[in-house]
Design an enzyme around this catalytic site. Structure first.
Site, mmCIF file in Angstrom:
data_model
loop_
_atom_site.group_PDB
_atom_site.id
_atom_site.type_symbol
_atom_site.label_atom_id
_atom_site.label_comp_id
_atom_site.label_asym_id
_atom_site.label_seq_id
_atom_site.Cartn_x
_atom_site.Cartn_y
_atom_site.Cartn_z
ATOM 1 N N LYS A 65 56.500 -9.499 -21.595
ATOM 2 C CA LYS A 65 56.220 -8.302 -20.785
ATOM 3 C C LYS A 65 55.897 -8.696 -19.336
ATOM 4 O O LYS A 65 56.380 -8.071 -18.388
ATOM 5 C CB LYS A 65 55.064 -7.503 -21.415
ATOM 6 C CG LYS A 65 55.478 -6.855 -22.728
ATOM 7 C CD LYS A 65 54.333 -6.325 -23.572
ATOM 8 C CE LYS A 65 54.878 -5.825 -24.917
ATOM 9 N NZ LYS A 65 53.854 -5.318 -25.835
ATOM 10 N N GLN A 109 47.393 -5.230 -26.122
ATOM 11 C CA GLN A 109 48.335 -5.741 -27.127
ATOM 12 C C GLN A 109 47.735 -5.633 -28.525
ATOM 13 O O GLN A 109 46.644 -6.128 -28.786
ATOM 14 C CB GLN A 109 48.701 -7.197 -26.801
ATOM 15 C CG GLN A 109 49.770 -7.786 -27.705
ATOM 16 C CD GLN A 109 51.131 -7.117 -27.532
ATOM 17 O OE1 GLN A 109 51.569 -6.808 -26.434
ATOM 18 N NE2 GLN A 109 51.815 -6.880 -28.644
ATOM 19 N N ASP A 132 51.977 2.754 -23.521
ATOM 20 C CA ASP A 132 52.422 2.535 -24.899
ATOM 21 C C ASP A 132 52.620 3.867 -25.615
ATOM 22 O O ASP A 132 53.226 3.898 -26.692
ATOM 23 C CB ASP A 132 51.398 1.685 -25.671
ATOM 24 C CG ASP A 132 51.850 0.238 -25.819
ATOM 25 O OD1 ASP A 132 53.058 -0.020 -25.660
ATOM 26 O OD2 ASP A 132 50.998 -0.621 -26.107
#
Ligand code: NAD
Length: 302
Positions: A65, A109, A132
């Protein structure tokens, strides 16, 4: 043997490979051009990423990422915290990022180390920065058919279907779609997106009595169960489009998916490989969400 090698084998029918790696590179190129224009006008999108604990797979995902941010021109901030970090400490970090105007997207994460309150942590992220798309606000908007920031993996699947489907005259509209998995992060938003695209959606999960007959009826299968080779090749109807979200690393280090790729590719119309299918698209859509969050927050239009 890799998935692409199987597709190239001289069997009777061989599915077309939907190349997520190439599509993701195209999307990153498009985003880079958008960000270049934004930079000229003095705006740089920013993404803040928290990696908590020592999970090696999570470290690899975060690395990918950050690399994509660099390629596109997005400013990245990375916080690496030990597994002993408390929920209160993570919430305090999110509060700082929520208040920081240079941060457009916040990503924690997952999975988090045991003991941390994942739900509270995800809920703390400002809905405008929830790149997200896991928070109640963004999931609720999707359920209402008015999506804002959509979970990256299912959105990546939709983008693949669009980019592969358009030149082939194929759309999910009116198709019998089977989504395997009902997680908040993949299966559930996937089903909502397909519903929004006018597919007739069946959601299967660990308590589904007869997965095989559901898959045998499907014209589109999205497998996101996290069970290696759960979907057998003979279940796939000829002409079906198969999207494999699952990722499993074997003892030999090789990646495989939820679909038994070789026999499925003898029957499907089109299929995604693992690796090189959905995975790269997930990162590309995270970048797209970050740019989009930036444009929305700063009133630049979507
Ligand atoms: P999860 O464990 O949260 O959810 C799995 C879902 O599958 C559950 O809803 C469960 O009910 C269902 N399921 C489990 N066994 C089943 C069975 N035998 N039959 C039918 N349904 C069954 O997992 P997740 O986070 O949704 O991820 C699913 C898979 O996708 C994993 O392999 C994960 O590694 C992968 N994944 C890939 C990407 C990517 O970018 N390619 C992103 C996220 C997740």
């Amino acid at each position: 043997m890799t998935d692409s090698a199987v597709v190239a084998s001289p069997a009777a029918h061989v599915a077309e490979l939907i190349d997520g790696k190439a599509m993701a590179a195209t999307i990153r190129g498009e985003l880079r051009a958008t960000v270049q224009t934004m930079l000229v006008n003095g705006t740089r999108p920013g993404l803040a990423v928290a990696l908590i604990g020592e999970d090696p797979a999570s470290a690899v995902y975060v690395g990918g990422k950050i690399k994509a941010c660099k390629e596109i021109g997005i400013q990245s901030i990375e916080a690496r915290l030990p597994a002993t970090t408390t929920t209160a400490e993570v919430l305090a970090l999110i509060d700082t990022w929520n208040a920081d105007d240079s941060v457009d997207g916040i990503l924690v994460q997952l999975p988090l180390p045991r003991g941390l309150d994942t739900q509270a942590i995800v809920a703390r992220i400002s809905p405008e920065k929830d790149v997200d798309g896991f928070g109640a606000d963004n999931l609720g908007r999707l359920a209402q058919g008015k999506p804002r920031l959509v979970a990256c993996t299912p959105w990546g699947v939709m983008e693949m279907l669009k980019r592969w489907g358009q030149p082939h005259g194929w759309t999910p509209a009116g198709k019998r779609a089977v989504v395997i998995g009902r997680s908040i992060t993949v299966g559930r938003p996937m089903a909502l997106l397909l519903l929004g695209a006018d597919a007739t959606v069946t959601i299967c999960h660990s308590r589904t009595a007869d997965l095989e007959s559901a898959v045998r009826q499907a014209e589109l299968v999205v497998a996101a169960a996290g069970q290696r080779h759960l979907v057998k090749g003979e279940w796939i109807q000829e002409g079906t489009v198969v999207i494999d979200v699952g990722i499993h690393r074997g003892e030999d280090g090789k990646l495989t998916g939820d679909v038994d790729f070789a026999p499925a590719s003898q029957r499907a119309r089109a299929i995604t490989p693992v690796p090189g299918g959905v995975g790269p698209m997930t990162i590309a859509m995270l970048m797209a969400n970050t740019v989009s969050a930036c444009r929305q927050r700063r009133g630049l239009g979507v």
